[in-house]
Design a protein around this motif. Structure first.
Motif, PDB file in Angstrom:
ATOM      1  N   UNK A  38       6.796 -12.069   7.111  1.00  0.00           N
ATOM      2  CA  UNK A  38       6.284 -10.743   6.767  1.00  0.00           C
ATOM      3  C   UNK A  38       7.180 -10.058   5.731  1.00  0.00           C
ATOM      4  N   UNK A  39       8.499 -10.159   5.909  1.00  0.00           N
ATOM      5  CA  UNK A  39       9.415  -9.528   4.961  1.00  0.00           C
ATOM      6  C   UNK A  39       9.338 -10.184   3.590  1.00  0.00           C
ATOM      7  N   UNK A  40       9.215 -11.512   3.553  1.00  0.00           N
ATOM      8  CA  UNK A  40       9.044 -12.212   2.272  1.00  0.00           C
ATOM      9  C   UNK A  40       7.845 -11.641   1.511  1.00  0.00           C
ATOM     10  N   UNK A  41       6.751 -11.456   2.233  1.00  0.00           N
ATOM     11  CA  UNK A  41       5.521 -10.967   1.602  1.00  0.00           C
ATOM     12  C   UNK A  41       5.704  -9.541   1.098  1.00  0.00           C
ATOM     13  N   UNK A  42       6.323  -8.686   1.893  1.00  0.00           N
ATOM     14  CA  UNK A  42       6.529  -7.290   1.498  1.00  0.00           C
ATOM     15  C   UNK A  42       7.364  -7.195   0.217  1.00  0.00           C
ATOM     16  N   UNK A  85       1.268  -1.019   5.592  1.00  0.00           N
ATOM     17  CA  UNK A  85       0.597   0.117   6.228  1.00  0.00           C
ATOM     18  C   UNK A  85       0.720   0.068   7.746  1.00  0.00           C
ATOM     19  N   UNK A  86       0.719  -1.143   8.321  1.00  0.00           N
ATOM     20  CA  UNK A  86       0.677  -1.281   9.784  1.00  0.00           C
ATOM     21  C   UNK A  86       2.035  -1.603  10.402  1.00  0.00           C
ATOM     22  N   UNK A  87       3.110  -1.616   9.628  1.00  0.00           N
ATOM     23  CA  UNK A  87       4.411  -2.024  10.175  1.00  0.00           C
ATOM     24  C   UNK A  87       4.865  -1.114  11.315  1.00  0.00           C
ATOM     25  N   UNK A  88       4.766   0.197  11.126  1.00  0.00           N
ATOM     26  CA  UNK A  88       5.169   1.124  12.192  1.00  0.00           C
ATOM     27  C   UNK A  88       4.256   0.990  13.413  1.00  0.00           C
TER      28      UNK A  88
END
Length: 309
Positions: free
Chosen positions: A49-53, A240-243
């Motif tokens: 997920x972090x790679x993509x962000x 948008x949905x991380x939190x």
């Protein structure tokens, strides 16, 4: 030009679906151009997920960018398949003889630990020292930013009574900064942390300039001329949905947690959250890459041997 990442990296499909221009390796090798070389030291548990962000943000630039994924060799990841790490990551020890135009160090969910109690603290200190000679511009995020400010300047972090969690208004303190070109006077940024660094202690450290601040959650972004360093304590890179995912996880685990501040419409967790920080995330990363491009050496080997104008 688009971002250059491995053809089989899972982030590729997501980025292509979003319309981010992603360059395949064969095409990149044909182009007579030196790409901006950016390393990502990924300390987050959900590495994909972090790679993509991060790839989404550094790929939104007219320059060709080559992203190298890096991990701490002394730490065993419990949340990412070993095969993914073997296929796509290199350890710091494997890249320490190389040079990078830019280098990003992410956050990590270990905020309440003293820096010296982190199992890989010694290796991370080695990374920080290595960036002095092998990296033109260093960008530190959340816990990585606090760790960098502590390493380079001795600025302490302080534990909060309650978690700073939600989307908070921030003020643009230095509109003339090249890193804030195009920024509004105020803007929203996601925050998710149990610790803080304080403005007075940051301002007392030679060379640090406070660029963004929130009246509620305090300092957000710092720049430093030495090492062309940026420190951001909040998660402007979040999806948008991380939190929501963090909130849902804590609720499922029975962990006491407040509804994220100013995140859901009418503070109703049953409603889909709105993203109010995406444009400024792209601005910040675009400004960083633009500044790096204007000041780095054409010959990567020259990084660390002379002070750039």
């Amino acid at each position: 030009m688009p971002i250059r990442i491995p053809n089989r990296l899972p982030a590729r499909a997501q980025l292509e679906a979003e319309g981010v221009m992603v360059l395949n390796e064969r095409t990149a090798n044909r182009q007579d151009i030196r790409p901006m070389r950016i390393g990502l030291l990924n300390l987050m548990p959900n590495k994909i997920r972090t790679e993509t962000q991060i790839a989404r943000l550094i790929g939104a630039t007219p320059l060709q960018v080559e992203m190298t994924l890096i991990r701490i060799g002394s730490h065993v990841s419990r949340n990412t398949e070993e095969s993914h790490l073997i296929d796509f990551y290199r350890t710091f020890q494997e890249v320490k003889d190389e040079k990078f135009d830019g280098f990003i160090i992410t956050g990590a969910p270990i905020e309440k630990l003293a820096f010296e109690d982190v199992t890989y603290w010694e290796e991370l200190q080695e990374v920080f020292e290595w960036t002095r000679t092998n990296v033109h511009s260093l960008f530190n995020i959340c816990w990585g930013a606090m760790a960098a400010a502590y390493h380079f300047h001795g600025v302490p972090k302080h534990e909060l009574e309650t978690k700073a969690f939600g989307v908070y208004r921030h003020r643009n303190l230095v509109p003339t900064s090249p890193y804030l070109a195009g920024f509004s006077d105020d803007f929203s940024i996601p925050v998710s942390r149990w610790t803080e660094m304080r403005a007075a202690e940051i301002k007392a450290a030679p060379g640090l300039e406070l660029l963004m601040e929130s009246d509620i959650t305090g300092p957000c972004l710092i720049s430093e001329e030495e090492g062309n360093r940026l420190y951001i304590f909040n998660h402007i890179e979040y999806d948008s949905t991380s939190l929501k995912e963090e909130y849902d996880r804590d609720i499922a685990n029975g962990t006491p947690i407040d509804v994220p501040h100013n995140y859901y419409p009418a503070d109703d967790p049953t409603m889909p959250p709105s993203n109010r920080w995406r444009s400024h995330a792209h601005l910040l990363f675009g400004n960083w890459i633009n500044r790096m491009y204007q000041t780095t050496h054409y010959d990567l080997a020259e990084i660390g041997h002379a002070k750039e104008d």
